[in-house]
Design a protein around this motif. Structure first.
Motif, short mmCIF file in Angstrom:
data_model
loop_
_atom_site.label_atom_id
_atom_site.label_comp_id
_atom_site.label_asym_id
_atom_site.label_seq_id
_atom_site.Cartn_x
_atom_site.Cartn_y
_atom_site.Cartn_z
N THR A 115 7.19 4.34 -7.16
CA THR A 115 6.47 5.60 -7.30
C THR A 115 4.98 5.28 -7.40
O THR A 115 4.58 4.50 -8.26
CB THR A 115 6.92 6.35 -8.57
OG1 THR A 115 8.34 6.54 -8.51
CG2 THR A 115 6.25 7.70 -8.68
N CYS A 116 4.19 5.83 -6.52
CA CYS A 116 2.76 5.54 -6.51
C CYS A 116 2.12 6.05 -7.81
O CYS A 116 2.32 7.20 -8.18
CB CYS A 116 2.11 6.22 -5.31
SG CYS A 116 0.32 6.13 -5.34
N PRO A 117 1.36 5.19 -8.50
CA PRO A 117 0.76 5.62 -9.77
C PRO A 117 -0.36 6.66 -9.56
O PRO A 117 -0.73 7.36 -10.50
CB PRO A 117 0.18 4.32 -10.34
CG PRO A 117 0.02 3.41 -9.16
CD PRO A 117 1.07 3.81 -8.16
N LYS A 118 -0.87 6.75 -8.32
CA LYS A 118 -1.99 7.65 -8.08
C LYS A 118 -1.52 9.03 -7.60
O LYS A 118 -1.88 10.04 -8.20
CB LYS A 118 -2.91 7.02 -7.03
CG LYS A 118 -4.30 7.60 -6.97
CD LYS A 118 -5.14 6.74 -6.05
CE LYS A 118 -6.42 7.42 -5.65
NZ LYS A 118 -7.05 6.67 -4.55
N CYS A 119 -0.70 9.05 -6.55
CA CYS A 119 -0.31 10.35 -5.99
C CYS A 119 1.15 10.70 -6.25
O CYS A 119 1.62 11.75 -5.84
CB CYS A 119 -0.60 10.39 -4.49
SG CYS A 119 0.49 9.32 -3.52
N HIS A 120 1.88 9.79 -6.93
CA HIS A 120 3.29 9.97 -7.31
C HIS A 120 4.23 10.09 -6.12
O HIS A 120 5.34 10.61 -6.25
CB HIS A 120 3.45 11.17 -8.27
CG HIS A 120 2.59 11.03 -9.49
ND1 HIS A 120 2.84 10.10 -10.46
CD2 HIS A 120 1.43 11.65 -9.84
CE1 HIS A 120 1.89 10.18 -11.39
NE2 HIS A 120 1.02 11.10 -11.03
N LYS A 127 0.84 -1.19 0.00
CA LYS A 127 0.00 0.00 0.00
C LYS A 127 0.87 1.24 0.00
O LYS A 127 1.90 1.27 0.67
CB LYS A 127 -0.88 0.00 1.26
CG LYS A 127 -2.28 -0.51 1.00
CD LYS A 127 -3.16 -0.30 2.19
CE LYS A 127 -4.53 -0.90 1.93
NZ LYS A 127 -5.35 -0.92 3.11
N CYS A 128 0.46 2.24 -0.77
CA CYS A 128 1.15 3.51 -0.78
C CYS A 128 1.05 4.13 0.62
O CYS A 128 -0.03 4.14 1.21
CB CYS A 128 0.52 4.44 -1.82
SG CYS A 128 1.08 6.14 -1.69
N SER A 129 2.20 4.61 1.12
CA SER A 129 2.21 5.14 2.50
C SER A 129 1.43 6.44 2.60
O SER A 129 0.99 6.82 3.68
CB SER A 129 3.66 5.35 2.94
OG SER A 129 4.37 6.05 1.94
N SER A 130 1.22 7.11 1.50
CA SER A 130 0.56 8.40 1.59
C SER A 130 -0.94 8.34 1.23
O SER A 130 -1.75 8.92 1.92
CB SER A 130 1.33 9.40 0.73
OG SER A 130 0.51 10.05 -0.18
N CYS A 131 -1.32 7.63 0.16
CA CYS A 131 -2.74 7.63 -0.23
C CYS A 131 -3.42 6.28 -0.06
O CYS A 131 -4.64 6.18 -0.19
CB CYS A 131 -2.92 8.12 -1.68
SG CYS A 131 -2.36 6.91 -2.89
N GLY A 132 -2.66 5.21 0.24
CA GLY A 132 -3.30 3.91 0.48
C GLY A 132 -3.57 3.12 -0.79
O GLY A 132 -4.13 2.03 -0.74
ZN LIG Z 1 -0.16 7.12 -3.33
#
Ligand SMILES: [Zn+2]
Length: 136
Positions: free
Chosen positions: A124-129, A104-109
């Protein structure tokens, strides 16, 4: 009636109908399991439930209200959540679990899929980068 005739008739019958979907095939599978259980336990009522499940599956396949059946099937798949790949294709799900890890992305989940066994990876998170490191 020749084989070709039969195929054409079957195609005519199925046009405008949805045919088997996930919900119908799961109903049939559950029915088969219930019949096997009933074979050993002899409850009687289990075979009635499995009969009802088969009738439900056939009704789904032959239903002309395709949109209603699609939305029911989608709701069913949504309700399965993370169980979905394991029910739809257990072999592929096992393969996937061996090859990839889901973090899970640590910032947006947002869930991110990373290959296993590649040491520390920078993702690199594809949603929030957001950039973060994971142990694969
Ligand atoms: Zn994210």
């Amino acid at each position: 009636m020749t084989q070709g005739d039969f195929n054409r008739k079957a195609q005519e019958f199925m046009s405008g109908r949805r045919g088997p979907d996930d919900l119908a095939s799961l109903s049939v599978w559950v029915a088969v399991v219930l019949v096997i259980i009933d074979f050993f336990v002899h409850t009687g009522w289990l075979s009635w439930i499995s009969m009802a499940l088969v009738i439900y599956a056939v009704w789904r396949m032959c239903s002309k209200n395709v949109y209603a059946r699609i939305s029911e099937n989608d709701a069913f798949l949504k309700a399965l959540g993370p169980m979905r790949p394991w029910l739809q294709s257990p072999r592929r799900a096992a393969q996937e679990a061996r090859t990839y890890k889901h973090v899970k992305c640590s910032s947006c989940g947002q869930k991110v899929r990373v290959p296993r066994g590649k040491g520390r990876l920078r993702v690199t998170c594809p949603k929030c980068h957001e950039k973060f490191e994971v142990k694969s």
